[in-house]
Design an enzyme around this catalytic site. Structure first.
Site, PDB file in Angstrom:
ATOM      1  N   GLY A   9      59.433  65.700 175.996  1.00 27.42           N
ATOM      2  CA  GLY A   9      58.655  63.771 175.555  1.00 27.42           C
ATOM      3  C   GLY A   9      59.487  63.539 174.162  1.00 27.42           C
ATOM      4  N   ALA A  11      61.583  61.375 173.540  1.00 27.13           N
ATOM      5  CA  ALA A  11      61.622  60.022 173.211  1.00 27.13           C
ATOM      6  C   ALA A  11      61.701  60.032 171.209  1.00 27.13           C
ATOM      7  CB  ALA A  11      60.554  58.572 172.777  1.00 27.13           C
ATOM      8  N   GLY A  14      58.919  62.943 169.953  1.00 25.17           N
ATOM      9  CA  GLY A  14      59.398  64.388 170.333  1.00 25.17           C
ATOM     10  C   GLY A  14      60.702  64.575 169.935  1.00 25.17           C
ATOM     11  N   ASN A  32      62.637  66.693 179.027  1.00 23.31           N
ATOM     12  CA  ASN A  32      61.636  65.265 179.441  1.00 23.31           C
ATOM     13  C   ASN A  32      61.779  64.864 180.171  1.00 23.31           C
ATOM     14  OD1 ASN A  32      61.223  62.764 177.320  1.00 23.31           O
ATOM     15  ND2 ASN A  32      62.863  62.269 178.432  1.00 23.31           N
ATOM     16  N   SER A 128      50.652  61.650 161.719  1.00 23.30           N
ATOM     17  CA  SER A 128      50.798  60.435 161.425  1.00 23.30           C
ATOM     18  C   SER A 128      52.065  60.559 160.504  1.00 23.30           C
ATOM     19  CB  SER A 128      49.495  60.285 159.961  1.00 23.30           C
ATOM     20  OG  SER A 128      50.251  58.764 160.063  1.00 23.30           O
ATOM     21  N   LYS A 182      42.270  60.969 163.303  1.00 19.42           N
ATOM     22  CA  LYS A 182      43.686  60.403 163.306  1.00 19.42           C
ATOM     23  C   LYS A 182      42.941  58.744 163.388  1.00 19.42           C
ATOM     24  CE  LYS A 182      47.494  58.506 163.090  1.00 19.42           C
ATOM     25  NZ  LYS A 182      48.734  58.312 164.696  1.00 19.42           N
ATOM     26  N   HIS A 185      42.481  57.514 160.390  1.00 18.44           N
ATOM     27  CA  HIS A 185      43.343  57.214 159.575  1.00 18.44           C
ATOM     28  C   HIS A 185      43.820  55.689 159.567  1.00 18.44           C
ATOM     29  CE1 HIS A 185      47.332  57.273 158.935  1.00 18.44           C
ATOM     30  NE2 HIS A 185      46.799  58.085 157.662  1.00 18.44           N
ATOM     31  N   ASN A 186      43.930  55.672 161.560  1.00 25.13           N
ATOM     32  CA  ASN A 186      44.484  54.380 161.589  1.00 25.13           C
ATOM     33  C   ASN A 186      43.431  53.098 161.196  1.00 25.13           C
ATOM     34  OD1 ASN A 186      46.239  56.039 162.531  1.00 25.13           O
ATOM     35  ND2 ASN A 186      47.110  55.024 163.919  1.00 25.13           N
ATOM     36  N   GLU A 189      43.963  52.495 157.609  1.00 30.06           N
ATOM     37  CA  GLU A 189      45.174  51.700 157.340  1.00 30.06           C
ATOM     38  C   GLU A 189      45.377  50.623 157.296  1.00 30.06           C
ATOM     39  OE1 GLU A 189      48.087  54.357 159.179  1.00 30.06           O
ATOM     40  OE2 GLU A 189      48.861  52.006 160.202  1.00 30.06           O
ATOM     41  N   ARG A 287      43.527  39.939 161.722  1.00 36.60           N
ATOM     42  CA  ARG A 287      44.715  40.463 162.341  1.00 36.60           C
ATOM     43  C   ARG A 287      45.037  39.105 163.931  1.00 36.60           C
ATOM     44  NH1 ARG A 287      48.069  46.163 162.851  1.00 36.60           N
ATOM     45  NH2 ARG A 287      47.938  46.739 160.377  1.00 36.60           N
ATOM     46  N   ARG A 446      12.346  39.408 165.212  1.00 35.55           N
ATOM     47  CA  ARG A 446      12.687  40.216 166.796  1.00 35.55           C
ATOM     48  C   ARG A 446      11.351  40.440 167.726  1.00 35.55           C
ATOM     49  NH1 ARG A 446      13.695  45.137 166.596  1.00 35.55           N
ATOM     50  NH2 ARG A 446      15.121  45.379 168.154  1.00 35.55           N
TER      51      ARG A 446
HETATM   52  P1  NDP Z   1      57.063  56.687 173.279  1.00 36.92           P
HETATM   53  O1  NDP Z   1      55.720  56.025 173.302  1.00 36.92           O
HETATM   54  O2  NDP Z   1      58.016  55.550 173.339  1.00 36.92           O
HETATM   55  O3  NDP Z   1      57.065  57.443 174.971  1.00 36.92           O
HETATM   56  C1  NDP Z   1      58.631  57.702 175.041  1.00 36.92           C
HETATM   57  C2  NDP Z   1      58.686  59.110 175.867  1.00 36.92           C
HETATM   58  O4  NDP Z   1      57.585  58.983 177.250  1.00 36.92           O
HETATM   59  C3  NDP Z   1      59.755  58.979 176.481  1.00 36.92           C
HETATM   60  O5  NDP Z   1      60.342  60.626 176.851  1.00 36.92           O
HETATM   61  C4  NDP Z   1      59.329  59.367 178.218  1.00 36.92           C
HETATM   62  O6  NDP Z   1      60.247  59.598 179.174  1.00 36.92           O
HETATM   63  C5  NDP Z   1      58.298  59.252 178.385  1.00 36.92           C
HETATM   64  N1  NDP Z   1      57.606  59.477 179.812  1.00 36.92           N
HETATM   65  C6  NDP Z   1      57.002  57.502 179.626  1.00 36.92           C
HETATM   66  N2  NDP Z   1      55.934  57.831 180.497  1.00 36.92           N
HETATM   67  C7  NDP Z   1      55.963  59.405 181.604  1.00 36.92           C
HETATM   68  C8  NDP Z   1      55.622  59.931 182.525  1.00 36.92           C
HETATM   69  N3  NDP Z   1      54.864  58.900 183.310  1.00 36.92           N
HETATM   70  N4  NDP Z   1      55.416  60.780 183.008  1.00 36.92           N
HETATM   71  C9  NDP Z   1      56.437  61.379 182.079  1.00 36.92           C
HETATM   72  N5  NDP Z   1      56.875  61.260 180.353  1.00 36.92           N
HETATM   73  C10 NDP Z   1      56.604  59.773 180.583  1.00 36.92           C
HETATM   74  O7  NDP Z   1      57.621  57.897 172.697  1.00 36.92           O
HETATM   75  P2  NDP Z   1      57.817  57.741 170.380  1.00 36.92           P
HETATM   76  O8  NDP Z   1      58.335  58.848 170.847  1.00 36.92           O
HETATM   77  O9  NDP Z   1      57.811  55.965 170.113  1.00 36.92           O
HETATM   78  O10 NDP Z   1      56.203  57.755 170.847  1.00 36.92           O
HETATM   79  C11 NDP Z   1      55.316  58.894 170.949  1.00 36.92           C
HETATM   80  C12 NDP Z   1      53.900  59.273 171.413  1.00 36.92           C
HETATM   81  O11 NDP Z   1      53.846  59.755 169.575  1.00 36.92           O
HETATM   82  C13 NDP Z   1      53.203  58.686 171.613  1.00 36.92           C
HETATM   83  O12 NDP Z   1      51.954  58.652 172.640  1.00 36.92           O
HETATM   84  C14 NDP Z   1      52.524  57.444 170.778  1.00 36.92           C
HETATM   85  O13 NDP Z   1      51.750  56.954 169.973  1.00 36.92           O
HETATM   86  C15 NDP Z   1      52.807  58.417 169.912  1.00 36.92           C
HETATM   87  N6  NDP Z   1      52.950  58.289 167.790  1.00 36.92           N
HETATM   88  C16 NDP Z   1      54.215  57.684 167.968  1.00 36.92           C
HETATM   89  C17 NDP Z   1      54.617  57.342 166.945  1.00 36.92           C
HETATM   90  C18 NDP Z   1      55.489  56.112 166.393  1.00 36.92           C
HETATM   91  O14 NDP Z   1      55.947  55.329 164.811  1.00 36.92           O
HETATM   92  N7  NDP Z   1      56.193  56.021 166.875  1.00 36.92           N
HETATM   93  C19 NDP Z   1      53.507  57.619 165.589  1.00 36.92           C
HETATM   94  C20 NDP Z   1      52.822  58.389 165.415  1.00 36.92           C
HETATM   95  C21 NDP Z   1      53.000  59.208 166.925  1.00 36.92           C
HETATM   96  P3  NDP Z   1      61.709  58.842 179.036  1.00 36.92           P
HETATM   97  O15 NDP Z   1      62.891  59.438 178.672  1.00 36.92           O
HETATM   98  O16 NDP Z   1      62.138  59.723 180.792  1.00 36.92           O
HETATM   99  O17 NDP Z   1      61.310  57.742 179.633  1.00 36.92           O
END
Ligand code: NDP
Length: 477
Positions: A9, A11, A14, A32, A128, A182, A185-186, A189, A287, A446
């Site tokens: 993962g 994105a 990761g 990934n 976090s 966590k 924590h949120n 926040e 919110r 009551r």
């Molecule tokens: P996203 O939540 O946008 O997730 C994208 C990633 O998930 C990509 O690698 C994608 O793969 C993969 N993915 C989605 N669906 C599937 C699936 N069905 N099977 C396999 N892989 C899949 O990415 P972030 O980096 O923003 O966040 C990752 C995690 O971290 C989330 O759980 C998020 O809540 C948590 N998080 C995020 C924070 C932030 O600030 N963004 C802070 C703390 C935690 P592909 O590239 O193939 O689409």
């Protein structure tokens, strides 16, 4: 050579965690769902450390030293289950799957139980600090078994934020404890952000200060006991001018706050556990109120005070009053959040060290603040503390804030400035102080309509009054 840990993962979160690990000298296997992100990471950042890119689950698993440690950093929910199901069959007894996404702790508990039966460790881990934190050192909250922490802990501590040399990472407790903490924590926040936003609204509404002036006030506050990441970024946001219009940035942004859901979870679980986390709840509701364009009818149809300003002696010192009210309200919000962690710990059998939790929030995460060092100290001095409000320094601060806090809430009510966070914090505080609460009357109501019975102050037992009869005789239930 094999990798000591793998990340699947890739994105933003990761990728940055993987880079952080590699920068600390760990060999990291990369995977990934789609290959593109893996290739991009190696192309752009391959020189930062040792990476082993893998383009299939089998390749990824084979690249890892035993016990294998796989960090899943994918979109929370079904994707996490899909990825677990992809890898679990390829793993062997003693291997560790880490879910570092924002999972609900109940999902983590379910996954942990299922994988434990298959001989695998499952470590739900709160992370976090957003993408910058992931790269430069987040606050890390791992749950799962103690045994899993023996191999995983040193790696996670290595890449976590450090404060005074201490890692912002500790084993929180079994199964879902990390994700639970966590989540809270949120929630905290949310509450902290709401209180800061109300402080801004008060300074603007009651004193007529411009955002840039208020930015200066926050900058000053940030040199004192309120020193924190959130106050620091607040000053920066308030000082920012929109390039296109030349107006303060906060005046051109739509005033509807969004949420991804962890704050809402905190409140839902708070309700389930029966913990009064009113500060967090009000922040979540504030919110959602902001987002209800349909309900926000406006002052032409909803009568109330016109937005006059404070003058002369009233205005003087008001900013200091707000600082004290903010600090006191913040103590309440954190006290409530820590009580929720305590309650979650008792409910789910986690042995959570509250001082350690405060300690790992001092760096890396969004609520990082000097203040958390005081909370750590409070729980270290008295682990069974029923509420932070009675602990030495906080108790003194709240005592000192009394007049200011009440003046601020009263002024807000008089001027018609909504301060749900400040108001609920004060109401909670007064609720804890009250020698008697009108809950006695509620018990009477009551018992009247539902024969729900009541307890007495002078005798043990449950009692019912025959409300429908003339003599209203009392009987023991
Ligand atoms: P996203 O939540 O946008 O997730 C994208 C990633 O998930 C990509 O690698 C994608 O793969 C993969 N993915 C989605 N669906 C599937 C699936 N069905 N099977 C396999 N892989 C899949 O990415 P972030 O980096 O923003 O966040 C990752 C995690 O971290 C989330 O759980 C998020 O809540 C948590 N998080 C995020 C924070 C932030 O600030 N963004 C802070 C703390 C935690 P592909 O590239 O193939 O689409």
């Amino acid at each position: 050579d094999k990798a000591s840990i793998g990340v699947t993962g890739l994105a933003v979160m990761g990728r940055n965690l993987a880079r952080n690990l590699a920068r600390h000298g760990h060999t990291v296997a990369l995977h990934n769902r789609t290959d593109k992100r893996t290739r991009e990471l190696v192309d752009q950042f391959g020189s930062e450390g040792e990476f082993i890119p893998a383009y299939s689950a089998r390749e990824f698993v084979d690249a890892l030293e035993r016990p294998r440690q796989i960090v899943i950093m994918v979109k929370a929910g079904e994707p996490t289950d899909a990825v677990i199901e992809e890898f679990a069959p390829l793993l062997e007894s003693g291997d560790v799957i880490v879910d570092a996404g924002n999972a609900h702790f109940a999902d983590t508990r379910r996954r942990e139980a299922q994988l434990r039966e298959r001989g695998l460790h499952f470590v739900g881990t709160g992370v976090s600090g957003g993408e910058e934190g992931a790269l430069h050192g987040p606050s890390i909250m791992p749950g799962g078994s103690k045994a899993s922490y023996e191999s995983l802990g040193p790696l996670l501590e290595d890449i976590s934020a450090k404060v005074d040399g201490d890692p912002c990472c500790t084993h929180i407790g079994a199964d879902g404890a990390g994700h639970f903490v966590k989540m809270v924590h949120n929630g905290i926040e949310y509450a902290d952000m709401q209180l800061i936003a109300e402080s801004f609204d008060l300074l603007r509404g009651a004193l007529g200060h411009e955002p840039a002036q208020i930015a200066e006030v926050f900058r000053t506050w940030n040199t004192g006991r309120l020193d924190s990441y959130l106050i620091e970024i607040t000053a920066q946001v308030l000082a920012h001018t929109d390039a296109g219009t030349g107006k303060p940035f906060v005046d051109v942004v739509a005033d509807q706050a969004e949420q991804k859901g962890t704050g809402r979870w905190t409140v839902q679980i708070g309700l389930d556990l029966g913990v009064p986390i009113s500060g967090i709840a009000e922040a979540v509701f504030a919110r959602s109120l902001s987002g209800h364009a349909d309900l926000r009818i406006g002052s032409r149809e909803l009568p109330g005070p016109s937005r006059s300003k404070l003058k002369g002696a009233e205005a003087e010192g008001f900013a200091d009053d707000v600082e004290r009210a903010l600090y006191a309200s913040k103590i309440v919000a954190y006290a409530q959040g820590f009580n929720q962690i305590q309650a979650g710990g008792s409910e789910y059998g986690w042995d959570i060290d509250l001082g350690a939790v405060a300690s790992i929030w001092r760096g890396g995460c969004i609520i990082r603040a000097k203040f958390l060092d005081d909370i750590r100290g409070a729980y270290e001095a008295e682990p069974g503390l029923p509420t932070l409000l009675t602990s030495g320094g906080f108790n003194a601060a709240v005592a000192d804030a009394q007049d200011s806090w009440r003046r601020v809430v009263a002024t807000a009510a008089q001027l018609g400035i909504p301060t749900p966070g400040f108001s609920t914090a004060l109401a909670y505080y007064d609720g804890l102080r009250a020698p008697r609460l009108p809950a006695a009357l509620i018990q009477g109501q009551r018992d009247f309509f539902g024969a729900h019975t009541y307890r007495r102050t002078d005798r043990d037992g449950a009692f019912h009054t025959a409300w429908a009869t003339d003599d209203r005789a009392e009987s023991e239930a």
